[in-house]
Enzyme design. Sequence first.
Site, PDB file in Angstrom:
ATOM      1  CG  HIS A  19      -1.518  19.574 -95.012  1.00  0.00           C
ATOM      2  ND1 HIS A  19      -1.755  18.282 -95.401  1.00  0.00           N
ATOM      3  CD2 HIS A  19      -0.181  19.705 -94.986  1.00  0.00           C
ATOM      4  CE1 HIS A  19      -0.621  17.647 -95.584  1.00  0.00           C
ATOM      5  NE2 HIS A  19       0.357  18.500 -95.345  1.00  0.00           N
ATOM      6  CB  CYS A  49       5.597  14.112 -92.825  1.00  0.00           C
ATOM      7  SG  CYS A  49       5.197  15.093 -94.281  1.00  0.00           S
TER       8      CYS A  49
END
Length: 672
Positions: free
Chosen positions: A588, A24
């Site tokens: 995040h 990712c």
Amino acid sequence: MTTNIRHAHGTEVTRPLILAITACPTGIAHTYMAAENLQAAADELGVDIKIETHGSIGVEGHFTRADIEGASAVIIAADTVIPKDRFVGKRVIATDVDQGIKRPQELIERALQAPKLEKAAITADAEQSSAPGARGDDAPTGLKGVGQTMFKALMNGVSHMIPFVVTGGLLIAVALSIGGTPTPEGLAIPEGSFWSTINELGALAFSLLVPVLSGYIAMGIADRPGLAPGFITGLIATTGSLYGSEAGAGFIGGIVTGILSGYVALAIKKIPVHKFVAPIWPIIVIPILTTLIVGLLFIYIIGHPLASLFEALTAWLAGMDGASAVVLGAIIGAMIAFDMGGPFNKTAFLFGGGLIAAGNAGPMGMAAVAIAVPPLAVGVATLIRRAWFNKAERDAGIAALFMGFFGITEGAIPLAAARPLQVIPANVIGGATAGAVAGMLSVEDNVMHGGPIVAVLGAVDNVLGFFIALIVGVTVTAGLILLLVGLSNRATPAAHAAPQPRAKEPLPADTAPTPRPTGNPAVATKLLTPGAVVLSTPARTREQVISALTRAAASTGRVTDPDKVVAAALAREEQRSTGVGNGVAIPHARTAGVTEPVLAFARLPEPGVTWADGEEPTRLAFLIAVPEDSGKEHLKLLSKLARGLMKDDFRRDLLEADSASSITELVNARMQ
């Protein structure tokens, strides 16, 4: 590889080996969650699995040659382009990382039935992956798709060209500065001297400018088969004697040969051939045919008209003075300063540098001044009003001053990213002003590089004019940055003050501020503290949960600007939801609003919060926030947390814990 398991009755059962890659590019957690779920699914299905993670930490669990040779199938669950060359002949399935999290068992079953990967499929996949719209977006079609591919290829060529021209430019500048002697025409280097040799080295590096540009444009379109033809035809573009021109077609010719070589090679690559011919097709047939087709086309048809166009453009620019030079300087300066190393910057840089060989160093002089304006200006602004900027921004400002001196516009990016509405408009206006003044004062730069370094080393004609233009541009830019930041601070006076928990939502009783980490590795591993745990919150939307988590994180003293943390986390959500299933979300952020890695946790009351359409309600939410320039050690800890959240017992313990201290112990123990 298969594993033979002997049962009690003496029979053997063969277990297939699955290789999986998870990746990712923007998230911290998804890579490791997909790995954990694939591992669990493999255990349940009775197959062996080895996983290679491409996360923020880097690549872990590298496959050996023996792993690949013995594998029954390969799963690529990634949101980045993963080369497949090493998996030719294996069953391969490729999908996005979310599928690895949500449908791991299905992926394993599909992989074992997938077709084997052939070399032709790698080529097709590489073309699709490098095209805009790959990985889930709508694929471009028609002229729009061709235009996007050509633009990306052009940027590929410019990016690879820059190290050559910087090396050549600085070698020439050093040779002129130290070994040059004044003459009525300017600096000259005595023939046969040591510095004449250095100058020749720089000139050789410069001579590669157009071939490198052409070669990597072609490679950006056709991959490796386009590289050699692009280089060769780019060299043809600079050799004007082949098509009756004294000067050659310059960088414009290199762009044309790069594009033509790329698309001709791509067309030949798509021709179906027998399997016995396939191995030599990309390394012999495609380069030779492409070089012949494009080379002869350029020599007999394209070269002379294009060279004439380039010569006319050069003559027109050489005749510019007064108002016309000011306008051109303003345009070049604004483009250079707008995206600080991006497409606009590189286009203006290429335009200015490409004209040096044609005898017109004026446009490069305009660019050379503007290149240094954004980094020097943000550095000056942070020095003048230090209290208006947080520590990370002040540190970035100091670094920008050094980078600006050496002509690295990217030095301004950290401040521009943190405060885009204040910094980018100021950069554009200041860069345009500097370029316009440089044009008005006839500043010229004889090397394809910028910043004060080239003036100090003697590569600039009219050094005084260079520094006048630079000082004017930096003054305008820094003044506008401070004006806009000041107006922003007055509009939101708390934005630059020490962070305090806000009154929008009550904090839990046990969120007393905790001491900041001391730098001791043992302390640094305890990223979650009781003060950053929210056991009860009235938040009912994703945005409200992220705000509550940020306020809890601010109580640790590691968050200097909560607004930046919230904005960065929400921007990440716009790219892809951080809801990862099983009632868990892990928003995040990587931002200058954080001084040290921080973790916050919220347990949401039933029925939970809908994180994104189509996802199950979230009951457990972790916020991970790290500084923009953070290292990677903490990411290893967070990868353990991500893996742990895929386990039923860990999630159950978090839901049943009766205090913030209990949750802190559970989480930190999992991260050890």
